[in-house]
Design a protein around this motif. Structure first.
Motif, short mmCIF file in Angstrom:
data_model
loop_
_atom_site.label_atom_id
_atom_site.label_comp_id
_atom_site.label_asym_id
_atom_site.label_seq_id
_atom_site.Cartn_x
_atom_site.Cartn_y
_atom_site.Cartn_z
N LEU A 132 36.86 -147.78 10.85
CA LEU A 132 37.80 -147.32 11.87
C LEU A 132 38.88 -146.44 11.24
O LEU A 132 39.72 -145.88 11.94
CB LEU A 132 38.44 -148.50 12.61
CG LEU A 132 37.64 -149.05 13.78
CD1 LEU A 132 38.26 -150.35 14.29
CD2 LEU A 132 37.56 -148.03 14.92
N GLY A 133 38.86 -146.33 9.92
CA GLY A 133 39.81 -145.45 9.23
C GLY A 133 41.04 -146.18 8.71
O GLY A 133 41.88 -145.57 8.07
N TYR A 134 41.12 -147.49 9.02
CA TYR A 134 42.24 -148.25 8.45
C TYR A 134 42.09 -148.34 6.93
O TYR A 134 43.06 -148.32 6.20
CB TYR A 134 42.28 -149.67 9.01
CG TYR A 134 42.66 -149.72 10.46
CD1 TYR A 134 43.96 -149.42 10.85
CD2 TYR A 134 41.75 -150.07 11.45
CE1 TYR A 134 44.33 -149.46 12.18
CE2 TYR A 134 42.11 -150.11 12.78
CZ TYR A 134 43.40 -149.81 13.14
OH TYR A 134 43.76 -149.85 14.45
N VAL A 135 40.82 -148.52 6.50
CA VAL A 135 40.42 -148.67 5.09
C VAL A 135 40.96 -149.99 4.53
O VAL A 135 40.20 -150.86 4.15
CB VAL A 135 40.86 -147.47 4.22
CG1 VAL A 135 40.32 -147.63 2.80
CG2 VAL A 135 40.36 -146.16 4.85
N GLY B 176 41.86 -140.86 6.88
CA GLY B 176 40.92 -141.62 7.70
C GLY B 176 41.48 -141.90 9.08
O GLY B 176 40.78 -141.76 10.09
N GLY B 177 42.75 -142.27 9.12
CA GLY B 177 43.42 -142.48 10.41
C GLY B 177 43.54 -141.18 11.18
O GLY B 177 43.33 -141.15 12.40
N SER C 285 47.88 -142.96 9.35
CA SER C 285 47.47 -143.90 8.30
C SER C 285 46.41 -143.23 7.45
O SER C 285 45.22 -143.52 7.57
CB SER C 285 46.92 -145.16 8.95
OG SER C 285 47.93 -145.83 9.65
N ARG D 75 37.22 -150.83 7.66
CA ARG D 75 37.08 -149.61 6.84
C ARG D 75 36.71 -148.41 7.70
O ARG D 75 37.39 -147.39 7.66
CB ARG D 75 35.98 -149.84 5.78
CG ARG D 75 35.88 -148.73 4.76
CD ARG D 75 34.63 -148.88 3.90
NE ARG D 75 33.54 -148.09 4.44
CZ ARG D 75 32.23 -148.37 4.32
NH1 ARG D 75 31.85 -149.46 3.68
NH2 ARG D 75 31.32 -147.59 4.84
N ASN E 164 40.01 -140.12 12.62
CA ASN E 164 39.61 -140.95 13.76
C ASN E 164 40.41 -140.62 15.01
O ASN E 164 39.87 -140.58 16.11
CB ASN E 164 39.76 -142.43 13.41
CG ASN E 164 38.49 -142.99 12.80
OD1 ASN E 164 37.54 -143.27 13.52
ND2 ASN E 164 38.47 -143.10 11.49
#
Lengths: 396, 396
Positions: free
Chosen positions: A276-279, B104-105, B101, A274, B108
Motif C-alpha cells: 500500500l506504500g506505507y512500507v 511509495g505513499g 509518506s 508494504r 499510491n
C-alpha cells in the motif's frame, strides 16, 4: 483526468469541505481566538513531557533512520506486545504485532488483506465515516446497522445483517463520536453471535477493534478485551490521541495468535502494509513510543473539560448521554435537524460537526480536546442558541 | 480468511521471500559480517550531520505533533515548492505540493486519484516492480514495455502500447535498477508523443515521474525536468535515498500547475492521501526536511564505491553499463540465467537480486549503498564466480 469515483467522492463530501471553509473564513474575519472550533479530534494538549524527553534521546542517535523489517523493529514490537498482553489479557508476541502509520494505516492494511471483491464490513451507527472509504479502497463495502438508543451495539441488528459476504465487523470503543464504551456483556454477546454466524455462513468473520481512545476513559470504567472474548480478532490503534501526536502517524495492529488462517493473515498484513506504500511505520516514532508503553497525557484534564461541558450544557437544556471515554460529546440536535443547529451555532462562531458526518443526523458532535478558554468562551453562544430554540433550562 | 488475491500475491512473491530467508540463514550461520548483502536499497551511510542537528531542534519543540492540513504544513510546502521551482524549471507554489509518506505513499495517492477500473499504466523495463502492486491496489494494471539495450526508454514501444485505457506513463530516472538517466532528448520525444497520443485517444495521459534518486548522480550529468517538458506531469519523490532516511517515510508529490483538470487533480490527490489512511506525512519529519532543501549525503562516497566496483567487476569479466546515477549496478547474468548467477554468488555468501525482480531476467542487481568493507570483502567471491563461469578476465 481524475477517476470518476474520486470526483463523486469529492462532490459528496463537499458539505464537510464547505464547513471547514466557513470555519477558516470565520477565523480570518474575526480572528482564530474568537472562533470556538470543536470540529476536529486534534488534541490541543501537548504530548506528555516523557515523550519529548525520549524523542530527543532517540533523535540524537543518527544511525537509526534506515529501513527495518516491514512489520517494524523487532525490539519495538516486543515492548508493544508485552504491553498489549496485559491490556488485552491475551499472550501476544512480537510476531503478532505490526507497527503502522496510525490506526488509519492499520485499518487499511487489515481491510486490504481480508476483503474479496464485493465483501461487506459491518459497523454500528454512529461511527467514524472514514471507514466507508477504507472499505471501498479495497473493493469492499461498509454496511451500517443501527445501534441502540444508548449507543450500545445492537447485536441482533448486526446478526441480521450478516451474510456469506460479511468479511468482518468493525467496532470502535470508546466510540467516536458517542464516547460510548461497549460493556463486557455486549462484547461477549457479540463474540458468541459471531462464532455462531461464522459456522452458519461457513466463513470466518473477523472482529476488527479500532481502539485509539482506549486510554481516554473516565471513572475507571475500563474497556473490555476483544482478544480475550473472540479468537478471530484484530486490534488496531494509534498513539495519536493518548499521546497527543496525531500528526506523527504512529500506531500498531495485532492479530490474535489464535485466529483462523493466522499465518496467512499476519503475512498478508505485512505484505499489504508494504504494497500500500506505507512500507513501514516511521522509524524514529517507533523507537520513541517503544519507551512510552502505558504512558498518556493527563486524562484528568479531559475529565474536567467533560464535566464542565456536561454541567453547563445540561443547564442550558441540551440532551445527551454522558460519554464514558474519548473527548467527544454527542448531543441531540434540538428538533432533530443537525444542519439547523450547526448553522445556529456557527452564527455564534461555534464550530461543531453535524451527526450526518457519523450517519446519525439527529445529533451533533463537540470535540472538547481544546483549551479551556475555547470551552469557556463558547458558553454564551451555546446558551443563546438554546434560548433561541426554546430549550427548557434546568433550574439550578 | 485472507483475500484470494493476497494469497496469490504471497505465493508469487515467494521467491523473493526465499531469497531473504536464505540471506538471514547465511548471516545466522556465518555471522552478518561474513555475508556480503547487496540485495536492498537501504543506505548504510548515515544521514548528513545537518539532518540530526535540525531534527534535534525541531524535536525540542513539543507543540508540533498535531494534525495539520492533509497536504502538509503550508510553510513546509512553501519551502519545498521554492526548491522544486528551481529544480524543475517550472514555477511551483505550495498549492501544487502535497507532503507524502515517501515516494511509495506519493505514487499510491496519485494512482488512486487517476485510475478508473481497468485502466493501464505503462512503465519501461527494467523497473521497480512494486509499481505492479501500486497499480493493482487501485483497480489498474501495470503494462510493461521493453526498454532499449542501453536501458533508455523506447518511445516507439511506449507509443504502440498506448490505448484509450492508458491513464499514465510512469518513468523512474535515475532508474532503479539500471542507474540510467533518461536524456533530455528522450524526455522531449516522450512528451511530444504523449501530446500526440492524448489527442488521438481523446484522453489526458499523465506522466508520473518517480525521482527518489535525482540527487544521486555522477559526473554532473543532470536529470532533465519533466515539468518543463510536459504539462500533464506529476513528480513523486522521497528523502529516503539522498538523506539516508528511508525508514522515516517522508517525501512529496507535485502536480504541474498547467496540468489539465488541475483543480480536481490536486484536490483528488489530497482526498486520496487522507482516505488511503496516510492522513498526512509525519509531522516532525516535514518540519525537519523543510530546512534541508538541496542537502544530501556526500554523493562522492557513492561515486567512489561505483568506480571501485566498475573497475574490479570489469577486470573479472562481468559486463554492464556504467550507471549515471543511483547506487545500483545492473550486471548481465553470464549465460543469461539470473537465478544461476544469484545461486553461484550465494555460495560465496554474496546476496544480489535477480533481474526477474525487475522484469529483466538476463541481469542481476548489486545495491552498492553498503560499507566499503562489504564491497571489498565480496571481491574474491565475485572473482571466483567469474572464473567458475569462464568469464574472460581483462588483462591489466
Amino acid at each position: 483526468m481524475v477517476a470518476e469515483k474520486i470526483k463523486t467522492m469529492m462532490e459528496s463530501s463537499s458539505f464537510i469541505r464547505k464547513m471547514f471553509e466557513t470555519g477558516a473564513k470565520l477565523k480570518l474575519e474575526f480572528g482564530a481566538e474568537n472562533v470556538y472550533d470543536f470540529s476536529l479530534g486534534n488534541p490541543a494538549m501537548d504530548p506528555p513531557k516523557e515523550f519529548t524527553k525520549i524523542l530527543l534521546e532517540k533523535a540524537a542517535d543518527h544511525h537509526m533512520h534506515r529501513y527495518m523489517p516491514n512489520a517494524g523493529y523487532v525490539d519495538v514490537r516486543k515492548k508493544v506486545a508485552d504491553y498489549i498482553s496485559s491490556e488485552q489479557k491475551t499472550y501476544i508476541t512480537e510476531n503478532d504485532v505490526v507497527m503502522t502509520s496510525g490506526a488509519g494505516g492499520a485499518l487499511n492494511t487489515v481491510l486490504k488483506t481480508i476483503i474479496n471483491p464485493g465483501d461487506k464490513i459491518i459497523a454500528s451507527i454512529p461511527c467514524f465515516m472514514e471507514y466507508k472509504f477504507y472499505c471501498d479502497n479495497h473493493g469492499g463495502e461498509l454496511e451500517l446497522v443501527n445501534g441502540l438508543e444508548d449507543f450500545n451495539l445492537d447485536i441482533e441488528a448486526i446478526e441480521t445483517a450478516i451474510t456469506q459476504k460479511t468479511a468482518a465487523v468493525i467496532i470502535n470503543s470508546p466510540n467516536n463520536p458517542s464516547g460510548r464504551i461497549y460493556p463486557q456483556e455486549t462484547i461477549v454477546k457479540l463474540s458468541d453471535m459471531l462464532v455462531r454466524k461464522s459456522k452458519e455462513t461457513g466463513r470466518t468473520i473477523y472482529l476488527i477493534s479500532d481502539e485509539p481512545y482506549r486510554k481516554i476513559i473516565y471513572n475507571n470504567i475500563g474497556v473490555p478485551s476483544v482478544m480475550d472474548a473472540y479468537k478471530n480478532s484484530i486490534v488496531c490503534t494509534s498513539y495519536s490521541k493518548d499521546l497527543s501526536i496525531p500528526g506523527e502517524r504512529i500506531g500498531w495492529l495485532t492479530v490474535n495468535p489464535n485466529a483462523e488462517d493466522y499465518t496467512n493473515l499476519i503475512n498478508g498484513i505485512i505484505l499489504c502494509n508494504r504494497i500500500l506504500g506505507y512500507v513501514n511505520a516511521p522509524a524514529l516514532m517507533q523507537r520513541t513510543i517503544a519507551e512510552l508503553q502505558g504512558i498518556s497525557v493527563d486524562i484528568d484534564i479531559y475529565r474536567k473539560k467533560r464535566d464542565f461541558l456536561v454541567k453547563k450544557l445540561k443547564e442550558f437544556g441540551y440532551n445527551f448521554r454522558i460519554p464514558d471515554g474519548t473527548f467527544y460529546l454527542f448531543v441531540e440536535a434540538p428538533g432533530g435537524d443537525d444542519m439547523e443547529i450547526v448553522d445556529l451555532l456557527k452564527d455564534e462562531k461555534i464550530l461543531v460537526v453535524p451527526g450526518r458526518g457519523f450517519s446519525l443526523p439527529g445529533y451533533f458532535r463537540i470535540a472538547y480536546c481544546v483549551s479551556d478558554s475555547v470551552i469557556e468562551g463558547s458558553m454564551i453562544g451555546f446558551k443563546r442558541t438554546a434560548e433561541k430554540l426554546g430549550l427548557r433550562q434546568e433550574t439550578k
